[in-house]
Design a protein around this motif. Structure first.
Motif, PDB file in Angstrom:
ATOM      1  N   SER A 198       1.249  16.231  62.309  1.00 32.62           N
ATOM      2  CA  SER A 198       1.878  16.457  60.999  1.00 32.62           C
ATOM      3  C   SER A 198       1.981  15.178  60.161  1.00 32.62           C
ATOM      4  N   GLY A 199       2.221  14.035  60.825  1.00 35.36           N
ATOM      5  CA  GLY A 199       2.280  12.782  60.073  1.00 35.36           C
ATOM      6  C   GLY A 199       0.941  12.474  59.421  1.00 35.36           C
ATOM      7  N   LEU A 200      -0.117  12.648  60.190  1.00 33.15           N
ATOM      8  CA  LEU A 200      -1.456  12.392  59.655  1.00 33.15           C
ATOM      9  C   LEU A 200      -1.756  13.324  58.491  1.00 33.15           C
ATOM     10  N   ILE A 201      -1.355  14.569  58.596  1.00 31.50           N
ATOM     11  CA  ILE A 201      -1.629  15.522  57.517  1.00 31.50           C
ATOM     12  C   ILE A 201      -0.932  15.076  56.229  1.00 31.50           C
ATOM     13  N   GLN A 202       0.285  14.562  56.349  1.00 28.12           N
ATOM     14  CA  GLN A 202       0.945  14.021  55.153  1.00 28.12           C
ATOM     15  C   GLN A 202       0.212  12.779  54.631  1.00 28.12           C
ATOM     16  N   ASP A 203      -0.279  11.947  55.551  1.00 32.33           N
ATOM     17  CA  ASP A 203      -1.066  10.778  55.133  1.00 32.33           C
ATOM     18  C   ASP A 203      -2.308  11.221  54.355  1.00 32.33           C
ATOM     19  N   ILE A 204      -2.993  12.242  54.881  1.00 36.74           N
ATOM     20  CA  ILE A 204      -4.206  12.738  54.228  1.00 36.74           C
ATOM     21  C   ILE A 204      -3.860  13.243  52.830  1.00 36.74           C
ATOM     22  N   ASP A 205      -2.766  13.976  52.724  1.00 37.53           N
ATOM     23  CA  ASP A 205      -2.382  14.533  51.429  1.00 37.53           C
ATOM     24  C   ASP A 205      -2.072  13.429  50.407  1.00 37.53           C
ATOM     25  N   GLU A 206      -1.318  12.420  50.825  1.00 37.89           N
ATOM     26  CA  GLU A 206      -1.002  11.299  49.918  1.00 37.89           C
ATOM     27  C   GLU A 206      -2.248  10.533  49.513  1.00 37.89           C
ATOM     28  N   TRP A 207      -3.114  10.355  50.482  1.00 40.67           N
ATOM     29  CA  TRP A 207      -4.346   9.586  50.263  1.00 40.67           C
ATOM     30  C   TRP A 207      -5.275  10.326  49.286  1.00 40.67           C
ATOM     31  N   LEU A 208      -5.376  11.644  49.454  1.00 36.59           N
ATOM     32  CA  LEU A 208      -6.205  12.429  48.525  1.00 36.59           C
ATOM     33  C   LEU A 208      -5.625  12.369  47.111  1.00 36.59           C
ATOM     34  N   GLU A 209      -4.310  12.397  47.005  1.00 30.54           N
ATOM     35  CA  GLU A 209      -3.691  12.316  45.683  1.00 30.54           C
ATOM     36  C   GLU A 209      -3.949  10.952  45.041  1.00 30.54           C
ATOM     37  N   LYS A 210      -4.089   9.936  45.879  1.00 35.43           N
ATOM     38  CA  LYS A 210      -4.374   8.597  45.346  1.00 35.43           C
ATOM     39  C   LYS A 210      -5.840   8.505  44.892  1.00 35.43           C
ATOM     40  N   LEU A 211      -6.750   9.042  45.697  1.00 31.78           N
ATOM     41  CA  LEU A 211      -8.185   8.948  45.363  1.00 31.78           C
ATOM     42  C   LEU A 211      -8.575   9.910  44.251  1.00 31.78           C
TER      43      LEU A 211
END
Lengths: 148, 148, 148
Positions: A68-81
């Motif tokens: 779940s932590g990684l999934i939140q990381d992925i979501d934040e990262w996609l919003e940044k890119l």
């Protein structure tokens, strides 16, 4: 039979299912590995592959960790890119989901899963995820099992 | 026959075509869905899949919307994520297209399109695009239809 | 036989191999085209495709140029788009490789290579690369050849 031995078969089978995915949030990440495994079981196919492909242009399919932590990381990262912005040209059509298309392009909309001995031939941590980037409505994923 | 019924078949077919794409501009996005559909029709295949793959390392294949504003958004976004720069190490070979390789990696160079009942089994807005990142010369795309 | 003629075949074959890849560095890019070609030769398959897929969630498979400057450019660019950071949520699990997962998502973890006349049906510069983003241990890649 060792893994490197060729398998000669007589008949190919195709088995197609359509998953319907409804999300409560605008962006959401759903582990669909159980549904992919169920389609494989129903097909009876032992050797081949499974194409899993989102039928929408604001959603993705990717293979990665169920953490779940990684999934939140992925979501934040996609919003940044690929951030939400008011001024995408696409929004002149009345849409507001320009960023959803771009996020979908990064993670890709499809995967092909190998099947060996009647099982998804995955490493220990690989899971198939549906990534919703413009949700809160029913969307579809095609799961096509091909093999013997 | 319901979509979830397995289809048993006796003979697999493979049908291969090569598209040649010439662009006037350095970067260009071309909807090749009609050519993919034509290859499918010629193959006579009703059930299976189509591998569509750029044969170059400075071009991509992606599936998304045929909307001109979005295509401009995609182009600007790719230039932001993978900008032209003078100082890529790759340019020591005499090339000037380092960014073209990186843009190709983002959108990916291939897609696998499911085929059901003799048609591309796409959602309503999905279209296959050839993305040229280093154009103004003839380039090739392989379209391989596999199925029954 | 012209490239656009359908090929009717009677028997499908599947041939599966697992490559083991050990890297000395944390990030490393390895040309595995010879191993993919060796699997194809062993399979005896003349027409079809090869699924090449990393069995890990911190590694990728991509198709691009075997040029050392470009490979360094790709590595620097991935570090810029998906940088190492201390504060990924994923690190609360004890891992330190959040960036490795994100880098893997960009380049994708798999490719499908077309096979025609017993050869990888690639353009002149296309090579299959294994991209290690969390190395210094043995990792696996599945190579599944499917066709006739």
């Amino acid at each position: 039979m060792p893994p490197s031995a060729p398998v000669i078969i007589a008949n190919m089978r195709f088995h197609t299912e359509y998953l319907t995915i409804s999300t409560k949030r605008h962006r959401e990440y759903i582990n669909i590995t159980p549904q992919v495994e169920a389609a494989l079981a129903k097909s009876g196919i032992r050797e081949g592959m499974i194409l899993v492909s989102a039928m929408h242009i604001t959603a993705g399919i990717y293979v990665n960790d169920a953490e779940s932590g990684l999934i939140q990381d992925i979501d934040e990262w996609l919003e940044k890119l690929a951030p939400f912005r008011e001024d995408y040209r696409h929004h002149r059509t009345g849409e507001t989901n320009g960023d959803s298309h771009l996020k979908s392009l990064i993670v890709h909309h499809e995967t092909t899963v190998p099947v060996t001995n009647g099982r998804l031939d995955f490493g220990p941590w690989q899971q198939v995820y549906y990534a919703e980037f413009d949700g809160q409505r029913a969307k579809r994923v095609i799961v096509k099992v091909m093999g013997e």
